[in-house]
Design an enzyme around this catalytic site. Structure first.
Site, PDB file in Angstrom:
ATOM      1  N   ASP A  21       9.833  47.349  77.612  1.00  0.00           N
ATOM      2  CA  ASP A  21       9.613  47.347  76.159  1.00  0.00           C
ATOM      3  C   ASP A  21       9.678  48.778  75.623  1.00  0.00           C
ATOM      4  O   ASP A  21      10.223  49.031  74.544  1.00  0.00           O
ATOM      5  CB  ASP A  21       8.245  46.721  75.831  1.00  0.00           C
ATOM      6  CG  ASP A  21       8.159  45.287  76.335  1.00  0.00           C
ATOM      7  OD1 ASP A  21       9.155  44.561  76.211  1.00  0.00           O
ATOM      8  OD2 ASP A  21       7.095  44.914  76.870  1.00  0.00           O
ATOM      9  N   HIS A  81       3.536  41.333  76.694  1.00  0.00           N
ATOM     10  CA  HIS A  81       4.971  41.330  76.984  1.00  0.00           C
ATOM     11  C   HIS A  81       5.572  39.963  76.665  1.00  0.00           C
ATOM     12  O   HIS A  81       6.066  39.261  77.543  1.00  0.00           O
ATOM     13  CB  HIS A  81       5.242  41.721  78.438  1.00  0.00           C
ATOM     14  CG  HIS A  81       6.705  41.690  78.775  1.00  0.00           C
ATOM     15  ND1 HIS A  81       7.619  42.558  78.219  1.00  0.00           N
ATOM     16  CD2 HIS A  81       7.428  40.857  79.564  1.00  0.00           C
ATOM     17  CE1 HIS A  81       8.824  42.280  78.664  1.00  0.00           C
ATOM     18  NE2 HIS A  81       8.740  41.237  79.486  1.00  0.00           N
TER      19      HIS A  81
HETATM   20  N1  LIG Z   1       8.330  42.489  83.099  1.00  0.00           N
HETATM   21  C1  LIG Z   1       9.521  42.514  82.550  1.00  0.00           C
HETATM   22  O1  LIG Z   1       9.770  43.268  81.602  1.00  0.00           O
HETATM   23  C2  LIG Z   1      10.625  41.656  83.100  1.00  0.00           C
HETATM   24  C3  LIG Z   1      11.960  41.951  82.796  1.00  0.00           C
HETATM   25  C4  LIG Z   1      12.965  41.169  83.330  1.00  0.00           C
HETATM   26  C5  LIG Z   1      12.650  40.078  84.156  1.00  0.00           C
HETATM   27  N2  LIG Z   1      11.342  39.819  84.428  1.00  0.00           N
HETATM   28  C6  LIG Z   1      10.973  38.700  85.313  1.00  0.00           C
HETATM   29  O2  LIG Z   1      11.225  39.063  86.670  1.00  0.00           O
HETATM   30  C7  LIG Z   1      11.391  37.881  87.457  1.00  0.00           C
HETATM   31  C8  LIG Z   1      12.607  38.013  88.371  1.00  0.00           C
HETATM   32  O3  LIG Z   1      13.781  38.101  87.628  1.00  0.00           O
HETATM   33  P1  LIG Z   1      15.224  38.215  88.357  1.00  0.00           P
HETATM   34  O4  LIG Z   1      16.231  38.314  87.289  1.00  0.00           O
HETATM   35  O5  LIG Z   1      15.170  39.255  89.405  1.00  0.00           O
HETATM   36  O6  LIG Z   1      15.309  36.770  89.057  1.00  0.00           O
HETATM   37  P2  LIG Z   1      16.213  36.352  90.308  1.00  0.00           P
HETATM   38  O7  LIG Z   1      16.189  34.865  90.377  1.00  0.00           O
HETATM   39  O8  LIG Z   1      17.536  37.020  90.249  1.00  0.00           O
HETATM   40  O9  LIG Z   1      15.424  36.963  91.552  1.00  0.00           O
HETATM   41  C9  LIG Z   1      14.160  36.523  91.905  1.00  0.00           C
HETATM   42  C10 LIG Z   1      14.015  36.680  93.393  1.00  0.00           C
HETATM   43  O10 LIG Z   1      12.699  36.246  93.734  1.00  0.00           O
HETATM   44  C11 LIG Z   1      12.810  35.607  94.995  1.00  0.00           C
HETATM   45  N3  LIG Z   1      11.643  34.782  95.255  1.00  0.00           N
HETATM   46  C12 LIG Z   1      11.359  33.539  94.806  1.00  0.00           C
HETATM   47  N4  LIG Z   1      10.193  33.119  95.340  1.00  0.00           N
HETATM   48  C13 LIG Z   1       9.739  34.129  96.113  1.00  0.00           C
HETATM   49  C14 LIG Z   1       8.591  34.301  96.924  1.00  0.00           C
HETATM   50  N5  LIG Z   1       7.666  33.349  97.036  1.00  0.00           N
HETATM   51  N6  LIG Z   1       8.465  35.466  97.577  1.00  0.00           N
HETATM   52  C15 LIG Z   1       9.384  36.439  97.466  1.00  0.00           C
HETATM   53  N7  LIG Z   1      10.482  36.335  96.723  1.00  0.00           N
HETATM   54  C16 LIG Z   1      10.655  35.187  96.063  1.00  0.00           C
HETATM   55  C17 LIG Z   1      14.119  34.835  94.932  1.00  0.00           C
HETATM   56  O11 LIG Z   1      14.565  34.481  96.227  1.00  0.00           O
HETATM   57  C18 LIG Z   1      14.996  35.828  94.225  1.00  0.00           C
HETATM   58  O12 LIG Z   1      15.692  36.649  95.140  1.00  0.00           O
HETATM   59  C19 LIG Z   1      11.480  36.736  86.449  1.00  0.00           C
HETATM   60  O13 LIG Z   1      10.246  36.073  86.379  1.00  0.00           O
HETATM   61  C20 LIG Z   1      11.778  37.432  85.133  1.00  0.00           C
HETATM   62  O14 LIG Z   1      11.356  36.703  84.015  1.00  0.00           O
HETATM   63  C21 LIG Z   1      10.345  40.578  83.925  1.00  0.00           C
HETATM   64  O1  LIG Z   2      13.075  38.195  78.466  1.00  0.00           O
HETATM   65  C1  LIG Z   2      12.893  37.855  79.625  1.00  0.00           C
HETATM   66  O2  LIG Z   2      12.764  36.679  79.968  1.00  0.00           O
HETATM   67  C2  LIG Z   2      12.851  38.906  80.703  1.00  0.00           C
HETATM   68  C3  LIG Z   2      12.000  40.077  80.366  1.00  0.00           C
HETATM   69  O3  LIG Z   2      10.697  39.722  80.057  1.00  0.00           O
HETATM   70  C4  LIG Z   2      12.595  40.960  79.303  1.00  0.00           C
HETATM   71  O4  LIG Z   2      11.859  41.398  78.414  1.00  0.00           O
HETATM   72  O5  LIG Z   2      13.796  41.256  79.381  1.00  0.00           O
END
Ligand SMILES: NC(=O)c1ccc[n+]([C@@H]2O[C@H](COP(=O)([O-])OP(=O)(O)OC[C@H]3O[C@@H](n4cnc5c(N)ncnc54)[C@H](O)[C@@H]3O)[C@@H](O)[C@H]2O)c1
Ligand SMILES: O=C(O)C[C@H](O)C(=O)O
Length: 309
Positions: A187, A209
């Site tokens: 953010d 968030h």
């Molecule tokens: N905080 C933020 O600003 C922010 C920003 C972007 C994404 N996110 C969040 O981050 C998370 C991951 O996003 P992504 O794009 O990398 O998803 P993705 O599906 O590409 O990757 C997620 C990974 O987690 C793994 N996984 C699932 N269960 C698991 C477990 N029990 N133990 C270990 N690994 C496990 C999967 O195998 C996969 O490799 C999502 O929940 C997304 O919403 C948060």
């Molecule tokens: O928007 C989402 O679902 C992923 C993450 O929280 C973001 O802000 O990009």
């Protein structure tokens, strides 16, 4: 010809021998191993969209001496790939629940991007059912194998996964509110980009968030730009909708991964600096808070211990 090749390879091996002797054992370029403490960082969900570029960025961080890459699948390949990069840290891949303990043991910082991402039309809350369970299990393992580690929670919905982690740690008797952080750095990165599009600006982002809980404080941005109210409104809305903007642009192929990896690497670096005693490290993060009546609230955190806002 053969003799020439023999001489050349002799020369090469003696050059390599002297390079080996000159190299410091665990030193990274510009850092001596004596001045930088050993720090182990574990990434849980390391084979995912965020996990892979984050693993790369943590491999480039000279404050890391050991990098543990854990996922339920595909970590051997990611670890082999990242492990060929000639920077300070040693890389190891761990796959499946049986190897989770080993991945976590002795970790100083644990970064959690494990879980499912959004698709167009979903809110972050729609991820709760699946991701709450994943986060609960991973945090139970953290409480068991590295109860003193700093935890950086990326998995969504951050507004819920952080309180869930807190409850798991409380139940296990290991909760330290100064070591649990919801990563809201993306953010801040977005607010900075939309404010000025340049690196040298600062915009605090408080609240949470998700949607309107994301509150960029453009009035406190530096350098100051006397923005009109409509401009502040537009910048605020774009920051709040930043995640959705990426989800829609990716059209079903997930949410922000590369910018998140960048943001996650910045936040983890701040944690490592804080651990190493670097003074005045300030980042915004979603933490247990007394700033408002809400139990958790994102605000500026200094040295990753004391709230400054
Ligand atoms: N905080 C933020 O600003 C922010 C920003 C972007 C994404 N996110 C969040 O981050 C998370 C991951 O996003 P992504 O794009 O990398 O998803 P993705 O599906 O590409 O990757 C997620 C990974 O987690 C793994 N996984 C699932 N269960 C698991 C477990 N029990 N133990 C270990 N690994 C496990 C999967 O195998 C996969 O490799 C999502 O929940 C997304 O919403 C948060
Ligand atoms: O928007 C989402 O679902 C992923 C993450 O929280 C973001 O802000 O990009």
């Amino acid at each position: 010809m053969l003799y020439h090749f023999y001489i050349q390879s002799k020369k090469l091996s003696s050059v390599l021998r002297s390079v080996k002797t000159l190299a410091k054992p665990a030193g990274a370029r510009g850092y001596s191993s004596e001045s930088v403490p050993d720090r182990k960082v574990a990434v849980l969900g390391a084979a995912g969209g965020i996990g892979q570029p984050l693993a790369l960025l943590m491999k480039l961080n000279p404050l890391v001496s050991r990098l543990a890459l854990y996922d339920i699948a595909n970590t051997p390949g990611v670890a082999a790939d990242v492990g060929h990069i000639n920077t300070r840290s040693e890389v190891a891949g761990y796959m499946g629940n049986d190897q989770l303990g080993q991945a976590l043991e002795d970790s100083d910082v644990v970064i959690i991007p494990a879980g499912v991402p959004r698709k167009p039309g979903m809110t972050r809350d729609d991820l709760f059912n699946i991701n709450a369970g994943i986060v609960k299990d991973l945090c139970s393992a953290i409480a068991k194998y590295c109860p003193n580690a700093i935890v950086n929670m990326i998995s969504n919905p951050v507004n819920s996964t952080v309180p869930i982690a807190a409850e798991v740690f409380k139940k296990a008797g290991t909760y330290n509110e100064k070591k649990l952080f919801g990563v809201t750095t993306l953010d801040v990165v977005r607010a900075k980009t939309f404010y000025a599009g340049k690196a040298n600006v600062n915009v605090p982002v408080v609240g949470g968030h998700a949607g309107i809980t994301i509150l960029p404080l453009f009035s406190q941005a530096t350098p100051k730009a006397n923005l009109a109210d409509e401009d502040i409104k537009a910048l605020t809305k774009r920051t709040q909708d930043g995640g959705t903007e990426v989800v829609e642009a990716k059209a079903g192929k997930g949410s922000a991964t590369l910018s998140m990896a960048y943001a996650g690497a910045i936040f983890a670096d701040a944690c490592l600096k804080g651990l190493n005693g670097v003074p005045d490290v300030v980042e915004c993060s979603f933490v247990q808070s007394t700033v408002t009546e809400l139990p958790f609230f994102a605000s500026k955190v200094i040295n990753l211990t004391d709230n400054v806002n």
